[in-house]
Scaffold this motif. Structure first.
Motif, PDB file in Angstrom:
ATOM      1  N   UNK A  23       0.860  -1.197   0.092  1.00 39.46           N
ATOM      2  CA  UNK A  23      -0.025  -0.031   0.046  1.00 39.46           C
ATOM      3  C   UNK A  23       0.826   1.414  -0.245  1.00 39.46           C
ATOM      4  N   UNK A  24       0.260   2.364  -0.493  1.00 44.20           N
ATOM      5  CA  UNK A  24       1.190   3.491  -0.829  1.00 44.20           C
ATOM      6  C   UNK A  24       1.235   4.009   0.807  1.00 44.20           C
ATOM      7  N   UNK A  25       2.301   4.574   1.038  1.00 46.94           N
ATOM      8  CA  UNK A  25       2.745   5.110   2.252  1.00 46.94           C
ATOM      9  C   UNK A  25       1.619   6.409   2.487  1.00 46.94           C
ATOM     10  N   UNK A  26       1.206   6.744   3.544  1.00 48.58           N
ATOM     11  CA  UNK A  26       0.296   7.887   3.839  1.00 48.58           C
ATOM     12  C   UNK A  26       1.425   9.008   4.114  1.00 48.58           C
ATOM     13  N   UNK A  27       1.055  10.301   3.552  1.00 55.62           N
ATOM     14  CA  UNK A  27       1.852  11.496   3.582  1.00 55.62           C
ATOM     15  C   UNK A  27       2.103  11.898   5.005  1.00 55.62           C
ATOM     16  N   UNK A  28       3.224  12.287   5.517  1.00 57.44           N
ATOM     17  CA  UNK A  28       3.683  12.535   6.762  1.00 57.44           C
ATOM     18  C   UNK A  28       2.562  13.620   7.482  1.00 57.44           C
ATOM     19  N   UNK A  29       2.352  13.461   8.712  1.00 57.87           N
ATOM     20  CA  UNK A  29       1.562  14.271   9.282  1.00 57.87           C
ATOM     21  C   UNK A  29       2.147  15.799   9.425  1.00 57.87           C
ATOM     22  N   UNK A  30       1.496  16.997   8.957  1.00 66.10           N
ATOM     23  CA  UNK A  30       1.881  18.170   8.802  1.00 66.10           C
ATOM     24  C   UNK A  30       2.229  18.574  10.407  1.00 66.10           C
ATOM     25  N   UNK A  31       3.290  19.434  10.649  1.00 67.54           N
ATOM     26  CA  UNK A  31       3.517  19.927  12.066  1.00 67.54           C
ATOM     27  C   UNK A  31       2.392  20.843  12.474  1.00 67.54           C
ATOM     28  N   UNK A  32       2.126  20.523  13.906  1.00 68.29           N
ATOM     29  CA  UNK A  32       0.822  21.060  14.515  1.00 68.29           C
ATOM     30  C   UNK A  32       0.829  22.519  14.413  1.00 68.29           C
ATOM     31  N   UNK A  33       2.161  23.092  14.371  1.00 65.92           N
ATOM     32  CA  UNK A  33       2.110  24.694  14.439  1.00 65.92           C
ATOM     33  C   UNK A  33       2.001  25.428  12.989  1.00 65.92           C
ATOM     34  N   UNK A  34       2.063  24.591  11.976  1.00 66.32           N
ATOM     35  CA  UNK A  34       1.849  25.132  10.738  1.00 66.32           C
ATOM     36  C   UNK A  34       0.628  25.569  10.325  1.00 66.32           C
TER      37      UNK A  34
ATOM     38  N   UNK B 250      -1.882  23.111  -8.459  1.00 70.26           N
ATOM     39  CA  UNK B 250      -3.302  22.601  -7.869  1.00 70.26           C
ATOM     40  C   UNK B 250      -3.177  22.865  -6.433  1.00 70.26           C
ATOM     41  N   UNK B 251      -3.928  23.213  -5.604  1.00 68.62           N
ATOM     42  CA  UNK B 251      -4.039  23.866  -4.207  1.00 68.62           C
ATOM     43  C   UNK B 251      -3.607  22.507  -3.149  1.00 68.62           C
ATOM     44  N   UNK B 252      -3.873  21.208  -3.757  1.00 67.56           N
ATOM     45  CA  UNK B 252      -3.502  20.236  -2.932  1.00 67.56           C
ATOM     46  C   UNK B 252      -2.001  19.958  -3.100  1.00 67.56           C
ATOM     47  N   UNK B 253      -1.282  20.241  -4.180  1.00 64.61           N
ATOM     48  CA  UNK B 253       0.199  20.353  -4.594  1.00 64.61           C
ATOM     49  C   UNK B 253       0.859  21.241  -3.532  1.00 64.61           C
ATOM     50  N   UNK B 254       0.281  22.385  -3.430  1.00 61.94           N
ATOM     51  CA  UNK B 254       0.752  23.553  -2.901  1.00 61.94           C
ATOM     52  C   UNK B 254       1.005  23.387  -1.482  1.00 61.94           C
ATOM     53  N   UNK B 255      -0.070  22.832  -0.989  1.00 59.87           N
ATOM     54  CA  UNK B 255      -0.326  22.533   0.520  1.00 59.87           C
ATOM     55  C   UNK B 255       0.708  21.290   0.972  1.00 59.87           C
ATOM     56  N   UNK B 256       0.703  20.396   0.037  1.00 61.58           N
ATOM     57  CA  UNK B 256       1.537  19.360   0.463  1.00 61.58           C
ATOM     58  C   UNK B 256       3.161  19.879   0.387  1.00 61.58           C
ATOM     59  N   UNK B 257       3.357  20.826  -0.583  1.00 59.20           N
ATOM     60  CA  UNK B 257       4.799  21.091  -0.842  1.00 59.20           C
ATOM     61  C   UNK B 257       5.152  22.238   0.279  1.00 59.20           C
ATOM     62  N   UNK B 258       4.123  23.072   0.716  1.00 57.27           N
ATOM     63  CA  UNK B 258       4.074  23.907   1.979  1.00 57.27           C
ATOM     64  C   UNK B 258       4.434  23.195   3.114  1.00 57.27           C
ATOM     65  N   UNK B 259       3.883  22.118   3.402  1.00 62.03           N
ATOM     66  CA  UNK B 259       4.018  21.255   4.695  1.00 62.03           C
ATOM     67  C   UNK B 259       5.606  20.718   4.633  1.00 62.03           C
TER      68      UNK B 259
END
Length: 308
Positions: free
Chosen positions: A11-22, A281-290
Motif C-alpha cells: 500500500x502507498x505510504x500515507x503522507x507525513x502528518x504536518x507539523x501542528x504549528x503550521x 493545484x491547491x493540494x500540491x501547493x499545500x503538500x509542498x508547503x508542509x
C-alpha cells in the motif's frame, strides 16, 4: 494489497502528518475560495489557517463563520487592515471605518475557529499618499490611526499586529519597514492590543532584526510569525517574489530559534505570493508547503503546542 506481475504491491505510504504549528496563509493558494482553502487545509491534515478578508467578503461574514466553525481549524490571523496613511479627509475616514469592520471580522472568525485561534488582525500601514513625498508625515499618521483604533480593538478582544514590510514596498504599501519601527509604534499601547508580525521575507536583511525580535519577546508583542524565502532575481512584479522555505537565502534556523527564544508559541504561517505557486493545484501547493516547513522551519522548534 494488489497483485502486480505475479508479485504484490505494498500500500502507498500515507503522507507525513504536518507539523501542528503550521498554518497555511490563504494567500498561498490565492485563487481558492474560502471553502476550497479550508477543505484543502483539512485534507492535508493541517490544524490552522490564516484568512484573508476578500474571500470572507465573497461569502459574507455569517457564512464564513459557519465554514470556519465546520472546518475544525484554528484561525491564526486575518489579513488585513491598515492602509491609513492618508491625511485627514473622507478617504481617511473611510479607511478607519473599514479597519473597524476588519476588527469585527477578526473577532467573529477567531471565535468560530478551534481552540487556540488567535484574534489577530494583520496591519499593513500603507504607502506614501498619491502626490506626496512626505514619508515622515505618513508614518505619523500610522501612529494616529493606532491611537484611534486601539480602544475599539481592545473592546473587541482583538490584537492589532503591525507588519513591517521590506523597504522596497515603502512607497506604495508600507511606510513601516523595520521591526524596530513597528515596535516603537506599538509601544504606547498594551501588548494584548497592539503587537507586531515577524515575517522572514520582509525582515531577513536587517542587521538589527534579531535584537528586535528579542525586544519584541520581552515586550510580549509577537502576534504572528510568518515564513517564506527570498531568492533573486526578483520578478518584474516584486510583490510576487516569495518562495517556499529553503529555496533562497534566509536563515530560518536563526530566525526560528530567535522567535522561539522570545517566547512565541503560536501558529506559524507560510505566506507565499508567487505566480507559479498560484497556478499550481491547491493540494500540491499545500503538500509542498508542509514539506518545506517540516524540513526548514520545524527542525528548529522546541515547542509543538499552540498557546491558547
Amino acid at each position: 494489497m494488489t497483485a502486480v506481475d505475479g508479485g504484490v504491491r505494498p500500500p502507498a505510504a500515507a503522507p507525513p502528518t504536518p507539523h501542528p504549528r503550521l498554518s497555511l496563509n490563504q494567500a498561498t493558494i490565492k485563487h481558492a475560495t474560502l471553502a476550497e482553502a479550508l477543505d484543502a487545509s483539512v485534507a492535508a491534515g493541517l490544524q490552522s489557517i490564516g484568512l484573508w478578508r476578500e474571500p470572507v467578503a465573497e461569502v459574507g461574514l455569517a457564512e464564513a463563520v459557519r465554514l470556519v466553525a465546520s472546518s475544525g481549524l484554528r484561525v491564526s490571523s486575518l489579513c488585513r487592515g491598515g492602509f491609513f496613511t492618508a491625511p485627514e479627509s473622507a478617504e481617511r475616514r473611510a479607511a478607519m471605518d473599514e479597519n473597524r469592520r476588519a476588527i469585527d471580522e477578526t473577532a467573529a472568525l477567531a471565535a468560530a475557529g478551534a481552540e487556540g485561534s488567535a484574534a489577530v488582525l494583520v496591519l499593513v500601514a500603507g504607502g506614501i499618499p498619491t502626490g506626496s513625498t512626505d514619508l515622515i508625515g505618513a508614518r505619523l499618521r500610522v501612529a494616529e490611526a493606532l491611537t484611534e483604533l486601539a480602544p475599539y480593538a481592545a473592546d473587541a478582544g482583538v490584537q492589532l499586529a503591525i507588519e513591517p514590510l521590506h523597504p522596497m514596498y515603502a512607497s506604495d504599501r508600507a511606510v513601516v519597514s523595520t521591526l524596530e519601527q513597528a515596535l516603537d509604534l506599538a509601544a504606547p499601547f498594551d501588548a494584548a492590543t497592539v503587537g507586531v508580525v515577524v515575517d522572514t521575507f520582509h525582515l531577513w536583511w536587517d542587521p538589527a532584526v534579531l535584537d528586535q525580535v528579542a525586544r519584541a519577546g520581552r515586550e510580549g508583542r509577537i502576534a504572528s510569525y510568518q515564513v517564506c524565502d527570498w531568492a533573486t532575481p526578483l520578478p518584474e512584479d516584486v510583490l510576487l517574489a516569495r518562495h517556499y522555505p529553503g529555496e533562497g537565502v534566509i536563515d530560518f534556523a536563526g530566525f526560528t530559534r530567535a522567535v522561539e527564544a522570545a517566547g512565541y508559541r503560536g501558529d506559524i504561517e507560510v505566506e507565499l505570493f508567487h505566480a507559479d505557486i498560484w497556478a499550481a493545484p491547491y493540494a500540491d501547493v499545500v503538500a509542498r508547503t508542509a514539506d518545506s516547513f517540516d524540513r526548514v522551519v520545524a527542525a528548529h522548534l522546541r515547542e509543538t503546542a499552540v498557546a491558547g
